[in-house]
Scaffold this motif. Sequence first.
Motif, PDB file in Angstrom:
ATOM      1  N   LYS A   1       0.842  -1.199   0.000  1.00 23.77           N
ATOM      2  CA  LYS A   1       0.000   0.000   0.000  1.00 23.77           C
ATOM      3  C   LYS A   1       0.871   1.241   0.000  1.00 23.77           C
TER       4      LYS A   1
ATOM      5  N   TYR B   1     -20.384   7.779 -14.020  1.00 24.40           N
ATOM      6  CA  TYR B   1     -20.027   6.519 -13.352  1.00 24.40           C
ATOM      7  C   TYR B   1     -21.254   5.888 -12.698  1.00 24.40           C
ATOM      8  N   ASP B   2     -22.054   6.689 -12.019  1.00 24.50           N
ATOM      9  CA  ASP B   2     -23.223   6.166 -11.316  1.00 24.50           C
ATOM     10  C   ASP B   2     -24.316   5.679 -12.270  1.00 24.50           C
TER      11      ASP B   2
ATOM     12  N   VAL C   1     -12.656  10.610  -8.009  1.00 25.21           N
ATOM     13  CA  VAL C   1     -11.228  10.575  -8.320  1.00 25.21           C
ATOM     14  C   VAL C   1     -11.101  10.137  -9.782  1.00 25.21           C
TER      15      VAL C   1
ATOM     16  N   ASP D   1      -6.097   7.782 -11.396  1.00 20.44           N
ATOM     17  CA  ASP D   1      -5.505   8.133 -10.094  1.00 20.44           C
ATOM     18  C   ASP D   1      -6.141   7.378  -8.935  1.00 20.44           C
ATOM     19  N   ARG D   2      -7.014   6.417  -9.257  1.00 20.41           N
ATOM     20  CA  ARG D   2      -7.699   5.685  -8.175  1.00 20.41           C
ATOM     21  C   ARG D   2      -6.791   4.622  -7.553  1.00 20.41           C
ATOM     22  N   SER D   3      -7.177   4.161  -6.379  1.00 22.59           N
ATOM     23  CA  SER D   3      -6.486   3.071  -5.666  1.00 22.59           C
ATOM     24  C   SER D   3      -5.057   3.421  -5.290  1.00 22.59           C
ATOM     25  N   THR D   4      -4.761   4.688  -5.153  1.00 26.67           N
ATOM     26  CA  THR D   4      -3.417   5.074  -4.707  1.00 26.67           C
ATOM     27  C   THR D   4      -3.490   5.897  -3.419  1.00 26.67           C
TER      28      THR D   4
ATOM     29  N   VAL E   1      -5.451   8.657  -3.029  1.00 21.63           N
ATOM     30  CA  VAL E   1      -5.876  10.052  -3.250  1.00 21.63           C
ATOM     31  C   VAL E   1      -7.231  10.302  -2.594  1.00 21.63           C
ATOM     32  N   GLY E   2      -8.184   9.391  -2.847  1.00 24.46           N
ATOM     33  CA  GLY E   2      -9.539   9.564  -2.304  1.00 24.46           C
ATOM     34  C   GLY E   2      -9.505   9.629  -0.786  1.00 24.46           C
ATOM     35  N   ALA E   3      -8.753   8.695  -0.170  1.00 24.63           N
ATOM     36  CA  ALA E   3      -8.682   8.670   1.294  1.00 24.63           C
ATOM     37  C   ALA E   3      -8.047   9.955   1.825  1.00 24.63           C
TER      38      ALA E   3
ATOM     39  N   LEU F   1     -16.808   0.360  -6.057  1.00 22.58           N
ATOM     40  CA  LEU F   1     -15.751   1.195  -5.480  1.00 22.58           C
ATOM     41  C   LEU F   1     -16.231   1.954  -4.254  1.00 22.58           C
TER      42      LEU F   1
END
Length: 357
Positions: free
Chosen positions: A186, A219-220, A292, A296-299, A301-303, A331
């Motif tokens: 991570k 997305y939604d 996001v 750039d997701r899953s790195t 950034v969102g958190a 997600l």
Amino acid sequence: MPWVIRDVVNDINKAVARRWQGLDPLLPEPSDLSEGCMAPLLALGDNGRPAGLGVCRHQSVSADTLAQTWGTATKFVLSVRLRGPDVQAAVDSLLTQWRDHLDKQPDAKDDDTSAIVNWPARDITGVLALLRHGLQPMTVIAVRPARRPTASPASPASPASPASPASPASPASPASPAAGTGNTSKKSRASKQPGLVIRPAGPADLDRVAELEMGVVRYDANFGGSIPRPATEALVRAETQAALAKRPGWTWLAEQGGQPVALTVVEPPTAATWVASMTRPGATAYLQTMYVRPGDRSTGVGAALVRHVHSELDARGINLTLLHYSQVNPLSAPFWHRMGYRPLWSTWEARPAITLR
Ligand SMILES: CC(C)(COP(=O)(O)OP(=O)(O)OC[C@H]1O[C@@H](n2cnc3c(N)ncnc32)[C@H](O)[C@@H]1OP(=O)(O)O)[C@@H](O)C(=O)NCCC(=O)NCCS
């Protein structure tokens, strides 16, 4: 409403208030039931006494509002009040009567319609009846109680004013225990974001914010959470423009090398009154948008962005934050649960409305 029915409503509401508090302390007092399209539907228990009632409302959602992007154009909403403890038979009876009512509504056959029931997420009795009648769990209203600094020593309680300047974020350190375990893989993924900057957005950011807002709508749409309309893009732009002007300090951008990569928009309590009654009284904000960019997701950034926003909301005295996510968005549900949210309500729908069975 005739007085006999009014007495039944009051009586059931008292029982429902006790039941909801037992199920979930963050549920509100049950609101009074306003007039529906007809007299309330009534379900009788084995003892012949009212075990539940339902009020049906028909809503036509105007094409010139964004509400029509976040749901069908016509809604038939059943508000239910159930005495419990086991509500299955009462739900079954109410939904059977409601289906017979919808069968007689010519517009319930139109594609762009839904039959909707909002359900306390922790009320597991009755769920089988909802499924049996063809309702599907579409969306969740999730809630996050504020973390006060003493409650969570690991959370970054850096009080920041609405006008706080851009701050460098450190997604590499999972500051909240919910955000990650800090293991090597991570950390290396997070190190892809060394120069992330989080800052409040202002009127000059209209293009950037509106584009990221449209990303969520698109997305939604994969899950039926949104229904993009011809007017959606223009409405998103107009509402974004108004929000940036009226509510500076409630929209945040995360940027990488000066380019926007993520967006969070929050409605302050003054604007979130439409949803605040879904939970206990208090300063309730509504997290309206989280996005996001795909690359750039899953790195982390969102958190990092959400941790920053949470520390601001906590510092501004927000007690509860609500948000919606689509039940099957792969997600958002795990992300929000890691960020301290949990389900409060689930919204069950049959689309089109006539498919209620
Ligand atoms: C939901 C969404 C906002 C999450 O943003 P994100 O930047 O991908 O989230 P994070 O990177 O912080 O967390 C996601 C993943 O990174 C991992 N992660 C979180 N913090 C991390 C950190 N500090 N270091 C490394 N990895 C981390 C998480 O474990 C998680 O792992 P996974 O990919 O195996 O699930 C994003 O996926 C998105 O925009 N989705 C599309 C739109 C959407 O669904 N919006 C929400 C509508 S309600």
